[in-house]
Scaffold this active site. Structure first.
Site, PDB file in Angstrom:
ATOM      1  N   THR A   1       1.340  -6.377  -2.226  1.00  0.00           N
ATOM      2  CA  THR A   1      -0.034  -5.605  -2.457  1.00  0.00           C
ATOM      3  C   THR A   1      -0.064  -4.306  -2.107  1.00  0.00           C
ATOM      4  O   THR A   1       0.829  -4.012  -1.340  1.00  0.00           O
ATOM      5  CB  THR A   1      -1.016  -6.304  -1.583  1.00  0.00           C
ATOM      6  OG1 THR A   1      -1.019  -6.034  -0.178  1.00  0.00           O
ATOM      7  CG2 THR A   1      -1.511  -7.860  -1.899  1.00  0.00           C
ATOM      8  N   ASP A   2      -1.126  -3.452  -2.463  1.00  0.00           N
ATOM      9  CA  ASP A   2      -1.359  -2.232  -1.941  1.00  0.00           C
ATOM     10  C   ASP A   2      -1.893  -2.470  -0.546  1.00  0.00           C
ATOM     11  O   ASP A   2      -2.107  -3.651  -0.484  1.00  0.00           O
ATOM     12  CB  ASP A   2      -2.111  -1.308  -2.860  1.00  0.00           C
ATOM     13  CG  ASP A   2      -2.130   0.085  -2.519  1.00  0.00           C
ATOM     14  OD1 ASP A   2      -1.393   0.504  -1.356  1.00  0.00           O
ATOM     15  OD2 ASP A   2      -2.357   1.071  -3.355  1.00  0.00           O
ATOM     16  N   TRP A   3      -1.963  -1.479   0.331  1.00  0.00           N
ATOM     17  CA  TRP A   3      -2.459  -1.705   1.710  1.00  0.00           C
ATOM     18  C   TRP A   3      -3.762  -2.305   1.715  1.00  0.00           C
ATOM     19  O   TRP A   3      -4.573  -1.481   1.602  1.00  0.00           O
ATOM     20  CB  TRP A   3      -2.167  -0.366   2.477  1.00  0.00           C
ATOM     21  CG  TRP A   3      -0.736  -0.393   3.028  1.00  0.00           C
ATOM     22  CD1 TRP A   3      -0.328  -0.205   4.325  1.00  0.00           C
ATOM     23  CD2 TRP A   3       0.488  -0.617   2.370  1.00  0.00           C
ATOM     24  NE1 TRP A   3       0.879  -0.319   4.667  1.00  0.00           N
ATOM     25  CE2 TRP A   3       1.636  -0.690   3.441  1.00  0.00           C
ATOM     26  CE3 TRP A   3       1.080  -1.282   1.179  1.00  0.00           C
ATOM     27  CZ2 TRP A   3       2.893  -0.649   3.348  1.00  0.00           C
ATOM     28  CZ3 TRP A   3       2.550  -1.267   0.927  1.00  0.00           C
ATOM     29  CH2 TRP A   3       3.283  -1.045   1.920  1.00  0.00           C
TER      30      TRP A   3
END
Ligand code: BGC
Length: 754
Positions: free
Chosen positions: A266-268
């Site tokens: 995932t993105d952060w």
């Protein structure tokens, strides 16, 4: 720590990664270990901080964005992930260590794409990847390849183009370059992350066709051709579903249709529903939150998530760990060759520069006395802000670069600017996080009288205008896209004063994305886009200004006549303050030049545009056949007919028959950057078009279809400057590839049609 340690239980050795199969290693994990294995660890993103990456690896690379979980008893080390994409981002300072861990700041993605040179993108990737390897990092969180849908997107500088063929091909070369070091990449942000306003919630409503042809295409090219180790899913929703929770995106399309076999992270802090992310095939949740464990365990307990699904996600993670330098115990030096890489960035930046205007040979500057104007001439922006910021050892200012190249800079002016900028920078609040963008100061006020004196004592005026943007916010229309009044006044007054003395004025654009040129371009003799050129900025610009390097960059995005002409002007950035937050992509496939050229909207400078200090002719187009069978080969000749050596970008566009489907006027299918052609020298350029290059995505059939009829190949140095055309025909419709009927919008988009 070594990972050859073998533990024994009940007389049976515990499986070890690398010695046993991945499946055996997974089978030996406890459920706690499994849940940890699909979650990342740590985050340290402050500026120049000394906070280590949290977790079991004890801060191996301070400033990295995170790591994976280590299970030493199974021989599984943590691997380190760090940003990207204009250079490696790690902390410079470490506690109790006098050494400074600098990385090279390379030109931004937009600049790299403007080179249209895949060999160069590979070379930059190879140099950057070497820093990744030598600083103990395993995966670079780059490249960013989202489509530049609207020039206001704050992260456009990290991205490549408004066109997926440019984005996909530059990304492929860049990923190949990085991964040639035995380290990985994370192609991001998958997908449709085209704005920063409400980026973690915005619901992008896009047709299936626009998704396939515009927003997913670049990823498809990069995944199929360069096999990136990982993909980073994006924050946003696509047609009502978070990208990171989207099985159809991450499993059906990415894995089943495109055969991706790395892992997805995932993105952060992206998404809302962790078990849904796991189920979707989002293998790794970054950067790891405690609450994930609770929710995943609950989902396991109520059987909405199965252990088999977790095992499925762990498998590609372990397969990548097996290939990583950390697993191989690579003895990184912490001493990449920053001197050699400075040469790479100096060269790369020059090749991305785009010469927009050059009346009466305003450039290169043959005379030596320069009146250097504009704040950015003394304080260049070399990169963007946010996670894409790089902590470099130095920046070469334009003043320095021009002096190095033997130019004389008016010293009264220099002192005035340096004092003005110092005071201006002192007066503004200190930046505390990488997410704060740097707004340009108002221009130093140089009076008409002073300018008139300068015009007497100098040969030419060079004005640099700077812009900066970054992650977390989008650009403003006024005083960002359009120039500030102090900038316009400076250009106008300088032009009056210098033209009155028969002297020329050149503007250098030190920008992250398109700016307005229409209000002022007629006042000046030359315009050169330098973009955000990386740490050798001043030397790179001086190389082009002096003619040491002949500019050969071409625009990978349109510069419009007015912001209102941008096809998504009315819908960008959507309705972020409403609930639900939505952005309706009603321009459909008509993004960038596909829109301007189809609807005859005149741009200021079109997609593909760029001048040179020399001239080229295009001739002798030949097709292997006038009817299309399995493929068609196109050859043509490009010749340098000017006086100096130069490179040209040869762009191949295709106009397709529009029978059942709406078709843009033409679309870029391939491009080649020539070698450096000497005066009088020619090069034969060959392109091969496959049947997939003829296809459009037919939503009704969920398939890529090449329609029967006449196709026109158009070749030129820009999307509007077509020099050669040739027609071929396709006898019957061909179903090139069947896709799945997924990601449909549940909304009547009212898409733009011809
Ligand atoms: C950005 C990513 C980046 C990550 C780690 C996020 O805020 O969107 O591009 O890789 O942070 O720093």
């Amino acid at each position: 720590m070594t990972f050859s340690h073998v533990a024994f239980s009940q007389n049976k050795p515990v499986p070890q990664l690398g010695k046993n199969t991945v499946k055996e290693v997974i089978a030996a994990m406890t459920i706690e270990e499994k849940v940890n294995m699909i979650r990342g660890i740590g985050m340290s993103a402050s500026m120049g901080s000394t906070t280590p990456v949290a977790g079991s690896i004890g801060g191996k690379v301070p400033g990295a964005a995170g790591s994976t979980f280590a299970i030493p008893r199974l021989g599984i080390p943590a691997i380190i992930l760090a940003d990207g994409p204009a250079g490696l981002r790690i902390d410079t300072l470490r506690s109790n260590d006098p050494k400074k861990y600098y990385c090279t700041a390379f030109p931004i993605g937009t600049s790299l794409a403007s080179s249209w040179n895949t060999e160069l993108a590979q070379k930059v990737g190879a140099a950057m990847g070497n820093e990744v390897l030598e600083y103990g990092v395993d995966i670079l969180l780059a490249p960013g390849i989202n489509i530049q849908r609207n020039l206001r997107c704050g992260r456009n500088f990290e991205y490549y183009s408004e066109d997926p063929v440019v984005a996909g091909n530059i990304a492929t070369a860049f990923v190949n370059g990085i991964q040639s070091n035995g380290v990985g990449t994370s192609v991001k942000h998958f997908a449709v992350n085209n704005q920063e306003t409400s980026r973690t919630n915005i619901n992008a409503i896009v047709s299936q066709r626009a998704l396939r042809e515009i927003y997913l295409k670049g990823f498809e090219i990069a995944v199929k051709r360069s096999k990136p180790w990982t993909i980073m899913s994006s924050y946003n929703q696509i047609n009502g579903m978070y990208a990171s929770q989207n099985y159809d995106l991450l499993s059906t399309i990415l894995r089943k249709e495109w055969n991706f076999n790395g892992f997805v992270m995932t993105d952060w802090f992206a998404g809302k529903d962790y078990p849904a992310q796991v189920k979707a095939g989002n293998d790794m949740l970054m950067p790891g939150r405690k609450s994930e464990v609770k929710y995943i365990n609950e989902a396991l307990a109520d059987k909405s998530l199965t252990e088999a699904e977790i095992d499925r996600n762990i498998e590609p993670i372990l397969n990548i760990i097996l290939r990583s330098p950390s697993f191989k115990n690579y003895k990184y030096s912490n001493q990449p060759d920053l001197v050699a890489h400075a040469e790479v960035t100096r060269e790369a930046a020059t090749e991305g520069m785009v010469l927009l205007k050059n009346e009466n040979g305003a450039l290169p500057l043959t005379k030596k006395k320069i009146a250097l104007l504009g704040n950015a001439s003394y304080d260049l922006f070399v990169g963007g802000t946010g996670s894409g910021e790089v902590y470099k050892a130095y920046t070469i200012s334009l003043l320095q670069g021009l002096s190095n190249a033997g130019y004389q800079i008016n010293s009264t002016l220099k002192n005035s600017y340096q004092n003005y900028i110092e005071a201006g920078n002192k007066a503004r609040p200190k930046r505390t996080t990488v997410l704060e963008t740097i707004k340009p100061l108002n221009e130093n006020d140089i009076t008409l009288d002073e300018l008139s004196h300068l015009a007497n004592s100098s040969d030419v005026a060079l004005i640099t205008i700077g812009r900066n943007a970054g992650e977390g916010s989008d650009r403003q229309i006024d005083e960002d896209y359009y120039f500030k009044s102090t900038e316009l006044e400076l250009i106008e007054n300088t032009s009056k004063a210098f033209h009155a003395k028969g002297k020329k004025v050149v503007v250098i654009l030190n920008i992250n994305a398109a700016v307005d040129v229409v209000k002022w371009r007629d006042m000046v003799d030359g315009i050169l886009i330098a973009w955000l050129p990386g740490q050798e900025a001043g030397n790179s610009i001086a190389d082009v200004v002096s003619g040491k390097v002949n500019p050969s960059g071409h625009l990978a995005q349109t510069f419009p006549m007015s912001y209102n002409d941008v096809p998504s002007a009315k819908s960008f950035p959507g309705m972020p303050i409403e609930r639900p937050e939505t952005s309706v992509y009603n321009e459909g496939i008509y993004v960038g030049y596909r829109y301007y050229n189809t609807f005859n909207v005149k741009p200021a400078y079109e997609f593909g545009y760029g001048l040179s200090y020399t001239d080229f002719t295009f001739s002798n187009i030949k097709l292997s056949s006038s009817t299309f069978a399995k493929s068609i080969t196109v050859t043509m000749n490009v010749k340098n007919i000017g006086k100096v050596a130069g490179k040209e970008v040869v762009q191949l566009y295709l106009s397709a028959p529009a029978k059942r489907m709406d078709k843009p006027e033409s679309e870029l299918k391939a491009f080649v950057k020539t070698k450096l052609l000497k005066s009088g020298e020619s090069q034969v350029v060959t392109f091969k078009l496959n049947v997939s290059d003829l296809a459009s995505f037919d939503t009704g059939r969920s398939a890529w279809i090449s329609e029967a009829g006449n196709y026109t190949i158009k070749i030129g140095p820009s999307s509007k400057n077509i020099k050669l055309t040739k027609t071929f025909s396709l006898e019957k419709d061909i179903v090139v590839e069947k896709g799945n009927n997924v990601l449909a919008p549940n909304y009547d988009i009212k898409e733009l049609k011809k």
